[in-house]
Design a protein around this motif. Structure first.
Motif, PDB file in Angstrom:
ATOM      1  N   ILE A   1      19.691  12.018   3.079  1.00  0.00           N
ATOM      2  CA  ILE A   1      21.034  11.778   2.560  1.00  0.00           C
ATOM      3  C   ILE A   1      20.847  11.176   1.173  1.00  0.00           C
ATOM      4  N   SER A   2      21.491  11.745   0.203  1.00  0.00           N
ATOM      5  CA  SER A   2      21.301  11.242  -1.159  1.00  0.00           C
ATOM      6  C   SER A   2      21.890   9.851  -1.316  1.00  0.00           C
TER       7      SER A   2
ATOM      8  N   VAL B   1      24.452   4.313   0.612  1.00  0.00           N
ATOM      9  CA  VAL B   1      23.130   4.730   1.084  1.00  0.00           C
ATOM     10  C   VAL B   1      22.126   4.512  -0.036  1.00  0.00           C
ATOM     11  N   THR B   2      21.061   3.782   0.275  1.00  0.00           N
ATOM     12  CA  THR B   2      19.961   3.631  -0.674  1.00  0.00           C
ATOM     13  C   THR B   2      18.677   4.048   0.032  1.00  0.00           C
ATOM     14  N   ASN B   3      18.023   5.052  -0.496  1.00  0.00           N
ATOM     15  CA  ASN B   3      16.772   5.522   0.104  1.00  0.00           C
ATOM     16  C   ASN B   3      15.609   4.646  -0.329  1.00  0.00           C
ATOM     17  N   ASN B   4      14.837   4.184   0.642  1.00  0.00           N
ATOM     18  CA  ASN B   4      13.638   3.395   0.363  1.00  0.00           C
ATOM     19  C   ASN B   4      12.426   4.322   0.304  1.00  0.00           C
ATOM     20  N   SER B   5      11.351   3.826  -0.269  1.00  0.00           N
ATOM     21  CA  SER B   5      10.160   4.673  -0.414  1.00  0.00           C
ATOM     22  C   SER B   5       9.493   4.961   0.933  1.00  0.00           C
ATOM     23  N   ASP B   6       9.807   4.181   1.964  1.00  0.00           N
ATOM     24  CA  ASP B   6       9.156   4.399   3.269  1.00  0.00           C
ATOM     25  C   ASP B   6       9.935   5.362   4.166  1.00  0.00           C
ATOM     26  N   GLY B   7      10.921   6.054   3.595  1.00  0.00           N
ATOM     27  CA  GLY B   7      11.657   7.034   4.402  1.00  0.00           C
ATOM     28  C   GLY B   7      12.857   6.438   5.119  1.00  0.00           C
TER      29      GLY B   7
ATOM     30  N   MET C   1      24.557  -5.901   4.144  1.00  0.00           N
ATOM     31  CA  MET C   1      24.032  -4.635   4.666  1.00  0.00           C
ATOM     32  C   MET C   1      24.274  -4.531   6.163  1.00  0.00           C
ATOM     33  N   LEU C   2      24.390  -3.271   6.609  1.00  0.00           N
ATOM     34  CA  LEU C   2      24.416  -3.030   8.045  1.00  0.00           C
ATOM     35  C   LEU C   2      23.113  -3.580   8.613  1.00  0.00           C
TER      36      LEU C   2
END
Ligand code: FER
Length: 591
Positions: A314-315, A358-364, A376-377
């Motif tokens: 998800i972007s 949504v914020t994507n982290n480097s660990d997936g 944050m949730l």
């Protein structure tokens, strides 16, 4: 620290009240991501103070031998025809027959009874066939057995016992010759078996170009669990190791477990069964759902990544997150931004507390920051247990605040699993609730709709801005089918795209509409743009991206998180508009 403790107490209170509130309707808790190990003494001892399954023989007619054949079957304690069970086909070695796994060193029924009694696995059926289907005119009975199993034995079991009878509830395993058969049969019959376990495979193991005729693509996609084990002093170790190495090279998820110092014997085979049964449980083998369960990451002892989770992407951006079962949105209770504020379902309102960044982290993993501020949730206390509450908490991006988005069998529908459960538990609308205020917690993955979510892009400005006053009043997003007037248009000859439109909410000065765009052509549109005329001013739009509106001309493009529209696929575009002209969009152009 102190803050976390306060939160922990609150969380415990919430979680325990939830559990007492009616956990009965929920599935039993399954184990967290299973780590293979060597069992402690006693794992296969007969215990007299627990319930025992029953062991019996049955005879079936085999078309492969044109004769009656005998198999042994373990039915779990309290086996009942009113329930359905998963089935493991468990194969013996070269000198054995249907008795080997329960006599001459095999301890199948004790291993299963003990695991069931301790709650490590749920009840399931184990069939122990005779894997040498020799007979009149049969050249190689071990080879001929494939026909016997697929064509006669499985149909017999599925018609005489209460089984789920599909690949996601059927496993194959075996030792030595049976381990080779397991590779040979399991990997080339992926529509019959989703779980494969080969222990100390023998030289009857076929070459990898036979086992993986397409190079492993189907195995990658279809195997839910692939376990390979062997003792390190077993002279046959190369057969399983070869397959393991091939899988590592090709990125086929599997679990390879070696037993240090152990040979070609029951000190490997009984523990392998013990590990395999628990791993099966962990990846959803006994779960009632026949949909594609999210896989927890079954770990490998020293090597390859495990089972095949379909992680979605998800972007980064702002979304409303809608529960598929309730058709309501993930929101912060009372739209109030403060630590430990509960997260629940609410009808679509566009409120800040329904917006999630949504914020994507480097660990997936991703984090989900709420529109109400720097929260944050968060899974209460980062606990790995059913019923742990979902809430918001001061944003710090720790384990309790990390989630992984997984695909489901439906396009644009996702499961959101929690990192604190290592992916074994998912965000869950409690007790399948559909009303406003339904609590959201973490629960073992079931694949059901109360654990499915749709991300709808928010086009309005995010959290840092004041809530958008012109947003629509509360309009519940009813499922498409229950809605009344639908305006359908014939496909445009050039594009093969059809448009279905309906008004899903109306409050006089504005309304909510839904436009379903379906690709009835035979080509895939990769990154599409739609323009049409709409006579009211669009205030927000989701399901795709609003490029802009100039007068009545509206331009919409494919969502970045799902750019392609395959033949037969649809995209549902929802919008809220200010104005009283609710007529269907017109002058469509699609490119
Ligand atoms: C072999 C060595 C062992 C072989 C089979 C086995 C087919 C099987 C051993 C077992 O099942 O225990 O060369 O060839």
């Amino acid at each position: 620290m102190r803050k976390r403790i306060t939160k922990q107490i609150l969380a415990l209170m919430t979680a325990s009240s939830l559990i007492f509130a009616g956990a009965i309707v929920k599935p039993l808790e399954v184990n967290a991501a299973y780590q293979v190990s060597i069992p402690a003494n006693g794992f296969d001892y007969q215990k007299n103070n627990i319930a025992h399954g029953t062991m019996s023989y049955f005879t079936y007619f085999s078309k492969a031998t044109n004769s009656n054949r005998r198999a042994k079957i373990y039915l779990p304690p309290n086996y009942s025809p009113s329930q359905k069970y998963s089935v493991l086909y468990l194969h013996h070695g070269i000198g054995g027959n249907e008795d080997e796994w329960t006599k001459s060193g095999g301890t199948t029924e004790k291993i299963a009874d003990n695991l069931i009694a301790s709650g490590k696995i749920k009840p399931s059926i184990i069939v122990m066939p005779n894997g040498n289907a020799s007979g009149n005119g049969v050249g190689d009975g071990w080879e001929n057995y494939t026909k016997d199993l697929i064509g006669s034995l499985i149909p017999y079991v599925d018609s005489h016992y209460s089984t789920y009878a599909d690949r996601t509830h059927r496993a194959i395993a075996g030792l030595s010759m049976g381990g080779g058969q397991t590779f040979n049969i399991g990997l080339t019959n992926l529509d019959t078996f989703a779980y494969v376990g080969s222990f100390s495979a023998a030289p009857n193991t076929k070459s990898t170009n036979v086992l993986f005729p397409d190079g492993g693509a189907a195995a990658k996609q279809k195997l839910k669990l692939f376990y390979i084990s062997c003792g390190t002093t077993d002279s046959l170790i190369s057969f399983g190791a070869n397959v393991h190495n091939f899988c590592t090279q090709r990125g086929i998820n599997h679990v390879y477990q070696t037993y240090p110092g152990r040979g070609h014997d029951w000190t490997v085979w009984n523990p392998s069964l013990w590990n395999f049964l628990q791993m099966l449980e962990d990846v959803g083998y006994t779960s009632g759902s026949t949909s594609n369960p999210t896989q927890s990451q079954a770990p490998s002892v020293s090597q390859a990544p495990a089972a095949t989770p379909a992680t979605a992407s998800i972007s980064d951006g702002w979304y409303y997150i809608k529960n598929v079962n309730a058709q309501k949105y993930l929101q912060v209770k009372d739209n109030k931004g403060s630590a430990v504020q509960n997260v629940e379902l609410g009808s679509g309102s566009g409120a800040a507390g329904q917006k999630w960044l949504v914020t994507n982290n480097s660990d997936g993993t991703i984090t989900l920051t709420n529109g109400l501020g720097n929260f944050m949730l968060d899974i209460a206390n980062g606990e790995d247990k059913d019923g742990a509450n979902a809430q918001i908490y001061d944003a710090y991006g720790g384990n309790a605040q990390k989630f992984i988005v997984k695909k489901t069998s439906a396009a644009n529908v996702y499961t959101i699993v929690t990192n604190c459960s290592s992916g074994s538990k998912a965000l869950d609308a409690y007790n399948h609730g559909t009303t406003d205020g339904t609590n959201i917690c973490q629960w073992s993955y079931t694949g059901e709709k109360n654990q499915q979510w749709v991300f709808e892009a928010v086009n309005a400005a995010p959290a840092s801005q004041a809530p958008v006053v012109s947003q629509a009043p509360v309009v519940s997003q009813a499922p498409v089918v229950s809605q009344a007037p639908v305006v359908s248009q014939a496909p445009a000859a050039s594009t093969g795209i059809t448009y279905d439109y309906k008004v899903t909410g109306d409050w006089g000065s504005g309304f909510q509409g839904e436009l379903i765009v379906t690709n009835k052509s035979d080509k895939t549109y990769n990154g599409w743009t739609l323009t049409c005329s709409i006579n009211s001013k669009i205030a927000s739009l989701w399901g795709a991206e609003l490029v802009g509106q100039s007068g009545s001309k509206v331009t919409i493009k494919s969502p970045s998180w799902s750019a392609s529209l395959a033949p037969g696929a649809s995209v549902s575009i929802g919008f809220v508009a200010d104005g009283s002209d609710k007529s269907a969009p017109s002058n469509y152009t699609f490119s």
